[in-house]
Design a protein around this motif. Structure first.
Motif, short mmCIF file in Angstrom:
data_model
loop_
_atom_site.label_atom_id
_atom_site.label_comp_id
_atom_site.label_asym_id
_atom_site.label_seq_id
_atom_site.Cartn_x
_atom_site.Cartn_y
_atom_site.Cartn_z
N MET A 1 0.92 -1.20 0.01
CA MET A 1 0.20 -0.11 0.03
C MET A 1 0.99 1.24 0.01
SD MET A 1 -3.39 0.80 1.29
CE MET A 1 -4.14 2.20 1.72
N SER A 2 0.37 2.37 -0.64
CA SER A 2 0.99 3.45 -0.75
C SER A 2 1.25 4.33 0.58
CB SER A 2 0.37 4.58 -1.69
OG SER A 2 1.34 5.72 -1.77
N SER A 3 2.18 4.85 0.91
CA SER A 3 2.48 5.61 1.94
C SER A 3 2.13 7.12 1.83
CB SER A 3 3.85 5.54 2.54
OG SER A 3 4.72 6.06 1.67
N ILE A 4 1.85 7.52 0.68
CA ILE A 4 1.35 8.94 0.29
C ILE A 4 0.04 9.10 0.88
CG2 ILE A 4 0.43 8.63 -1.91
CD1 ILE A 4 2.22 11.11 -2.57
N THR A 5 -0.38 10.21 1.58
CA THR A 5 -1.64 10.61 2.06
C THR A 5 -2.02 12.13 1.28
OG1 THR A 5 -0.75 11.72 4.06
CG2 THR A 5 -1.26 9.43 4.19
N ILE A 6 -3.17 12.54 1.67
CA ILE A 6 -3.44 13.74 1.26
C ILE A 6 -2.64 14.72 1.76
CG2 ILE A 6 -5.39 15.56 1.28
CD1 ILE A 6 -7.32 13.50 0.53
N ALA A 7 -2.43 14.62 2.83
CA ALA A 7 -1.31 15.62 3.63
C ALA A 7 -0.06 15.61 2.89
CB ALA A 7 -1.40 15.26 5.14
N THR A 8 0.51 14.37 2.83
CA THR A 8 1.71 14.61 2.14
C THR A 8 1.84 14.79 0.43
OG1 THR A 8 1.76 12.08 1.89
CG2 THR A 8 2.62 13.15 3.92
N LEU A 9 0.79 14.66 -0.20
CA LEU A 9 0.95 15.09 -1.68
C LEU A 9 1.71 16.37 -1.86
CD1 LEU A 9 -2.75 14.16 -2.90
CD2 LEU A 9 -0.43 13.33 -3.61
N PRO A 10 2.46 16.37 -2.78
CA PRO A 10 3.46 17.67 -2.93
C PRO A 10 2.16 18.83 -3.66
CG PRO A 10 4.14 16.05 -4.26
CD PRO A 10 2.98 15.23 -3.25
N ARG A 11 2.61 20.08 -3.15
CA ARG A 11 1.93 21.01 -3.76
C ARG A 11 2.56 21.97 -4.77
NH1 ARG A 11 -1.40 18.25 -0.80
NH2 ARG A 11 -3.22 19.21 0.20
N ILE A 12 1.89 22.68 -6.02
CA ILE A 12 2.88 23.33 -6.72
C ILE A 12 2.02 24.82 -6.68
CG2 ILE A 12 1.25 22.77 -8.98
CD1 ILE A 12 3.91 22.93 -10.20
N LYS A 111 5.21 0.35 -7.63
CA LYS A 111 5.67 1.40 -6.96
C LYS A 111 6.99 2.17 -7.58
CE LYS A 111 6.93 2.78 -2.17
NZ LYS A 111 6.00 3.86 -1.89
N GLU A 112 7.75 1.41 -8.12
CA GLU A 112 8.85 2.32 -8.75
C GLU A 112 8.51 3.03 -9.95
OE1 GLU A 112 12.60 0.83 -11.29
OE2 GLU A 112 12.49 0.00 -9.26
N GLU A 113 7.55 2.28 -10.90
CA GLU A 113 7.20 3.20 -11.94
C GLU A 113 6.47 4.30 -11.48
OE1 GLU A 113 4.92 3.03 -16.09
OE2 GLU A 113 6.14 1.30 -15.42
N GLY A 114 5.58 4.14 -10.45
CA GLY A 114 4.66 5.20 -10.02
C GLY A 114 5.53 6.31 -9.52
N GLU A 115 6.74 6.26 -8.77
CA GLU A 115 7.36 7.37 -8.37
C GLU A 115 8.20 8.11 -9.32
OE1 GLU A 115 9.76 5.18 -5.25
OE2 GLU A 115 8.41 5.17 -3.84
N ARG A 116 8.34 7.54 -10.51
CA ARG A 116 8.93 8.17 -11.62
C ARG A 116 8.31 9.45 -11.87
NH1 ARG A 116 9.81 3.27 -15.39
NH2 ARG A 116 11.06 2.05 -13.90
N GLN A 117 6.89 9.75 -11.87
CA GLN A 117 5.82 10.68 -12.10
C GLN A 117 5.74 11.63 -11.16
OE1 GLN A 117 1.95 10.06 -13.05
NE2 GLN A 117 2.58 10.37 -15.04
N GLN A 118 6.09 12.88 -11.25
CA GLN A 118 5.66 13.81 -10.29
C GLN A 118 4.21 13.99 -10.21
OE1 GLN A 118 8.92 16.44 -11.37
NE2 GLN A 118 9.28 16.48 -9.23
N VAL A 119 3.24 13.90 -9.25
CA VAL A 119 1.96 14.56 -9.15
C VAL A 119 2.07 15.45 -7.90
CG1 VAL A 119 -0.48 13.62 -8.35
CG2 VAL A 119 1.42 11.95 -9.91
#
Length: 151
Positions: A1-12, A111-119
């Motif tokens: 399972m992904s460790s990313i949460t709404i709080a940790t999503l990067p903002r731009i 997970k590895e390919e998922g991390e190649r893209q910045q969201v």
């Protein structure tokens, strides 16, 4: 399972996104202004509040239709370097859509390919975007100032 949460999503920020858009449009001037380049995709998940303008090159996928559009979105954006999600304020629908996209991407491609893209999530959503860039036709399409005046 992904460790990313709404709080940790990067903002731009709107300024950083506008710089990306302007540099992308100058380097790919031969492509249509409404097509997504491999460098950047902007996903607008507003629903009926989509009226009155949108960020140039953005793809409108109302949050209400994200469930059935997600597999197509994953395929279409697989090679895209940066993906930015937003709604009106980027407090609920935009971050939720971005999180679902990230988790589905990791599940589908690993997970590895998922991390190649910045969201990213656009800080302040379209409301803050239009305050500065609403009238800039290089960056915003179909802007109706009267709709956004009181925001």
């Amino acid at each position: 399972m992904s460790s990313i949460t709404i709080a940790t999503l990067p903002r731009i920020s709107r300024d950083a996104l506008s710089a990306l858009l302007l540099s992308s449009s100058s380097s790919s001037s031969s492509s249509s202004p409404t097509t997504t380049t491999n460098n950047l995709a902007i996903i607008d998940v507003r629903d009926s509040d989509h009226i009155g303008g949108h960020i140039k090159t953005s793809t409108w996928i109302p949050s209400s239709s994200l469930d059935y559009k997600l597999p197509e979105l994953l395929r279409t954006l697989r090679e895209t370097e940066k993906v930015v999600f937003h709604c009106a304020l980027s407090q609920q629908r935009g971050p939720s859509a971005a999180l679902r996209y990230v988790r589905e991407r990791e599940r589908a491609f690993g997970k590895e390919e998922g991390e190649r893209q910045q969201v990213f999530v656009l800080e302040g959503g379209f409301v803050q975007w239009q305050e500065v860039y609403g009238k800039d036709e290089r960056l915003t399409v179909g802007f109706v100032e009267d709709i956004w005046r009181d925001f």
